[in-house]
Scaffold this motif. Sequence first.
Motif, short mmCIF file in Angstrom:
data_model
loop_
_atom_site.label_atom_id
_atom_site.label_comp_id
_atom_site.label_asym_id
_atom_site.label_seq_id
_atom_site.Cartn_x
_atom_site.Cartn_y
_atom_site.Cartn_z
N LEU A 44 0.85 -1.19 0.00
CA LEU A 44 0.00 0.00 0.00
C LEU A 44 0.89 1.24 0.00
O LEU A 44 2.00 1.21 0.52
N PRO A 45 0.39 2.36 -0.56
CA PRO A 45 1.24 3.55 -0.65
C PRO A 45 1.37 4.34 0.65
O PRO A 45 2.28 5.16 0.75
N SER A 46 0.51 4.10 1.62
CA SER A 46 0.56 4.96 2.81
C SER A 46 -0.23 4.35 3.97
O SER A 46 -1.04 3.43 3.78
N MET A 47 -0.02 4.91 5.15
CA MET A 47 -0.81 4.52 6.32
C MET A 47 -2.27 4.94 6.12
O MET A 47 -3.19 4.27 6.58
N GLU A 48 -2.47 6.05 5.42
CA GLU A 48 -3.84 6.50 5.16
C GLU A 48 -4.61 5.45 4.36
O GLU A 48 -5.79 5.18 4.63
N GLU A 49 -3.92 4.83 3.41
CA GLU A 49 -4.56 3.79 2.60
C GLU A 49 -4.88 2.56 3.46
O GLU A 49 -5.93 1.93 3.27
N LEU A 50 -4.01 2.26 4.42
CA LEU A 50 -4.32 1.15 5.33
C LEU A 50 -5.54 1.50 6.18
O LEU A 50 -6.42 0.67 6.39
N TYR A 51 -5.59 2.74 6.64
CA TYR A 51 -6.74 3.19 7.44
C TYR A 51 -8.04 3.04 6.66
O TYR A 51 -9.04 2.56 7.19
N SER A 52 -8.01 3.41 5.39
CA SER A 52 -9.22 3.31 4.55
C SER A 52 -9.66 1.86 4.36
O SER A 52 -10.82 1.60 4.10
N ASN A 53 -8.70 0.93 4.45
CA ASN A 53 -9.02 -0.48 4.20
C ASN A 53 -9.14 -1.31 5.46
O ASN A 53 -9.35 -2.51 5.40
N LEU A 54 -9.01 -0.63 6.60
CA LEU A 54 -8.91 -1.37 7.86
C LEU A 54 -10.18 -2.15 8.19
O LEU A 54 -10.10 -3.28 8.69
N SER A 55 -11.34 -1.59 7.85
CA SER A 55 -12.59 -2.26 8.19
C SER A 55 -12.64 -3.66 7.58
O SER A 55 -13.14 -4.60 8.18
N HIS A 56 -12.06 -3.79 6.38
CA HIS A 56 -12.05 -5.10 5.73
C HIS A 56 -11.31 -6.13 6.56
O HIS A 56 -11.76 -7.27 6.73
N LEU A 57 -10.17 -5.72 7.15
CA LEU A 57 -9.38 -6.66 7.97
C LEU A 57 -10.05 -6.94 9.30
O LEU A 57 -9.88 -8.00 9.88
N LEU A 58 -10.84 -5.97 9.80
CA LEU A 58 -11.47 -6.15 11.10
C LEU A 58 -12.66 -7.09 11.02
O LEU A 58 -13.10 -7.67 12.02
N GLU A 59 -13.21 -7.26 9.80
CA GLU A 59 -14.38 -8.15 9.64
C GLU A 59 -13.97 -9.62 9.56
O GLU A 59 -14.82 -10.49 9.65
N LEU A 60 -12.67 -9.88 9.35
CA LEU A 60 -12.26 -11.27 9.12
C LEU A 60 -12.26 -12.09 10.41
O LEU A 60 -12.02 -11.55 11.48
#
Length: 241
Positions: A225-241
């Motif tokens: 990923l290009p940035s921590m901001e991009e991880l933040y935007s995608n975090l919900s996906h990882l939290l649902e697993l």
Amino acid sequence: MDFQNAIDSYLEKTGFPSFSPKAFLFDMDGVLYDSMPFHAKAWKEAFAHVGVAFSEYDVYLNEGRTGKTTVNEAFTAQLHREATDDEIQRIYADKAEIFMSISRTNPMPFAKEVLETLKKSGKKIVLVTGSGQKSLISKLNETYPGIFSPENMVTSFDVKYGKPHPEPYLMALQKAGVQPNEAVVVENAPLGVQAGVGANIFTIALNTGILRDEDLSSAGANVVLPSMEELYSNLSHLLEL
Ligand code: MG
């Protein structure tokens, strides 16, 4: 960013039946702090003082090596010999002095948001750094209050081998009390990515510096990923697993 393909390849490669992150293991330099530009400038200048060309890109590629190994790599590549202990000490001391004079504490944008979201979601957080500053914990507590304590940190004082050896991330799994397929590594350096992947952990590389994405994917990163901001935007996906 579609995580599902990356997760499918991770499961296929490791043979784990499932992936369900309960712990997030964070590198520090270049991940929680935007400190790599200062390290890069300091190393480049210290090497220039002894007539060795070592670019900022070289510093990023070698991030995670000990001072001694970094100096020896550069000497072997350019002077075709290893450095003496005296040379190693002088160059490293020079680098440390330059770094002290130019560096500022720059938290990585969106790192606080990511850490706080994970904490609220009940995820475990572990810091895994090759750094060994004595003041580390007070600095972390100032920037990220209530997140880190000695119980959830692996530093250079704890390990024998250090990155790229998987040891620091294996210790982090133990501290968190989770299996490799219950954790996520967040790294910015190729050697750190190798350590995470070597521990069989799903490894997200954040390209927060001047490397090519290819430098991180070829080290084995499951996602770049290009940035921590991009991880933040995608975090919900990882939290649902
Ligand atoms: Mg790093």
